[in-house]
Design a protein around this motif. Structure first.
Motif, PDB file in Angstrom:
ATOM      1  N   ALA A 292       3.284   6.285   6.111  1.00 22.85           N
ATOM      2  CA  ALA A 292       3.924   5.047   6.571  1.00 22.85           C
ATOM      3  C   ALA A 292       5.281   5.363   7.201  1.00 22.85           C
ATOM      4  O   ALA A 292       5.872   6.422   6.959  1.00 22.85           O
ATOM      5  CB  ALA A 292       4.105   4.081   5.400  1.00 22.85           C
TER       6      ALA A 292
ATOM      7  N   ASN B 290       1.399   4.651   1.106  1.00 26.78           N
ATOM      8  CA  ASN B 290       0.818   5.417   2.207  1.00 26.78           C
ATOM      9  C   ASN B 290       1.792   6.528   2.574  1.00 26.78           C
ATOM     10  O   ASN B 290       2.870   6.263   3.104  1.00 26.78           O
ATOM     11  CB  ASN B 290       0.598   4.477   3.405  1.00 26.78           C
ATOM     12  CG  ASN B 290       0.080   5.191   4.623  1.00 26.78           C
ATOM     13  OD1 ASN B 290       0.057   6.412   4.699  1.00 26.78           O
ATOM     14  ND2 ASN B 290      -0.308   4.425   5.616  1.00 26.78           N
TER      15      ASN B 290
ATOM     16  N   LYS C  10       5.908   4.355   2.141  1.00 25.35           N
ATOM     17  CA  LYS C  10       5.803   5.703   1.596  1.00 25.35           C
ATOM     18  C   LYS C  10       6.911   5.915   0.577  1.00 25.35           C
ATOM     19  O   LYS C  10       7.931   5.221   0.584  1.00 25.35           O
ATOM     20  CB  LYS C  10       5.873   6.762   2.692  1.00 25.35           C
ATOM     21  CG  LYS C  10       7.195   6.843   3.432  1.00 25.35           C
ATOM     22  CD  LYS C  10       7.115   7.881   4.527  1.00 25.35           C
ATOM     23  CE  LYS C  10       8.357   7.850   5.414  1.00 25.35           C
ATOM     24  NZ  LYS C  10       8.253   8.827   6.494  1.00 25.35           N
TER      25      LYS C  10
ATOM     26  N   ILE D  51       0.851  -1.186   0.000  1.00 27.34           N
ATOM     27  CA  ILE D  51       0.000   0.000   0.000  1.00 27.34           C
ATOM     28  C   ILE D  51       0.891   1.241   0.000  1.00 27.34           C
ATOM     29  O   ILE D  51       1.739   1.390   0.884  1.00 27.34           O
ATOM     30  CB  ILE D  51      -0.892   0.056   1.253  1.00 27.34           C
ATOM     31  CG1 ILE D  51      -1.574  -1.282   1.527  1.00 27.34           C
ATOM     32  CG2 ILE D  51      -1.873   1.218   1.180  1.00 27.34           C
ATOM     33  CD1 ILE D  51      -2.484  -1.750   0.462  1.00 27.34           C
TER      34      ILE D  51
ATOM     35  N   PHE E 200      -5.911   8.110   5.687  1.00 23.36           N
ATOM     36  CA  PHE E 200      -4.859   7.169   6.036  1.00 23.36           C
ATOM     37  C   PHE E 200      -4.819   6.841   7.522  1.00 23.36           C
ATOM     38  O   PHE E 200      -4.008   6.030   7.957  1.00 23.36           O
ATOM     39  CB  PHE E 200      -3.505   7.651   5.530  1.00 23.36           C
ATOM     40  CG  PHE E 200      -3.347   7.418   4.055  1.00 23.36           C
ATOM     41  CD1 PHE E 200      -2.986   6.180   3.565  1.00 23.36           C
ATOM     42  CD2 PHE E 200      -3.608   8.432   3.151  1.00 23.36           C
ATOM     43  CE1 PHE E 200      -2.865   5.946   2.211  1.00 23.36           C
ATOM     44  CE2 PHE E 200      -3.493   8.219   1.789  1.00 23.36           C
ATOM     45  CZ  PHE E 200      -3.120   6.974   1.317  1.00 23.36           C
TER      46      PHE E 200
ATOM     47  N   SER F 204       2.672  -1.468   4.225  1.00 23.83           N
ATOM     48  CA  SER F 204       2.525  -0.022   4.074  1.00 23.83           C
ATOM     49  C   SER F 204       3.888   0.629   3.830  1.00 23.83           C
ATOM     50  O   SER F 204       4.807   0.461   4.617  1.00 23.83           O
ATOM     51  CB  SER F 204       1.881   0.544   5.347  1.00 23.83           C
ATOM     52  OG  SER F 204       1.511   1.876   5.163  1.00 23.83           O
TER      53      SER F 204
END
Length: 164
Positions: A44, A41, A83, A39, A73, A81
């Protein structure tokens, strides 16, 4: 690598990059996530790393409004998760703003870092401004793709004058 989008339809549909990716068959629209999904995110703790390609077979972007992102989020999405490292937006709305990426840019950035360069190109080829994202971030993306740890990503971003 399968590309998926979970769409909340909070923005102008004519400008929705996720919808365009689904329309052209590049991404699959999903309504539920599994624990096997990565994911994207922005909140994260861990960054996307090249080694993440061995941990998942699908990359999932959550398509929502930037104005509502923090609340969206807060929900617990099932999956791995991650980023993105700091990158500059190439889209006309948020041009050159750090981290204000479209869903398509976020997907392309993650794919590039995980060494799916051709797939990343195919994602942004559908947008007339897509090449701008790669022009702005070419060297950063190459460097991020060599990072082995979150600490490496932080060091690289600081070398480019971008704070994490």
């Amino acid at each position: 690598m399968q590309i998926q989008v979970l769409m909340f339809e909070q923005d102008d549909p004519s400008k929705c990059t996720a919808a365009k990716l689904v329309k052209f068959g590049i991404a699959k629209r999903v309504k539920h996530l599994t624990g096997k999904d990565m994911i994207l995110n922005p909140f994260a703790k861990e960054f996307v790393l090249k080694t993440d390609r061995d941990l998942t077979q699908s990359l999932t972007a959550i398509d929502c409004s930037w104005e509502l992102a923090q609340n969206m989020f807060l929900k617990r999405f099932v999956g791995l998760s991650r980023k993105l490292p700091p990158l500059l937006a190439g889209n006309p709305v948020n041009y050159s703003k750090v981290g204000k990426l479209t869903t398509a840019e976020a997907i392309a950035g993650a794919l590039y870092v995980m060494d799916y360069g051709k797939l990343a190109d195919s994602v942004l080829d559908k947008f007339k401004w897509g090449h701008t994202f790669f022009d702005l971030n070419q060297y950063m993306l190459q460097d991020y793709a060599t990072a082995k740890t979150t600490e490496d990503v932080v060091k690289i971003s600081k070398e480019y004058g971008l704070e994490v």
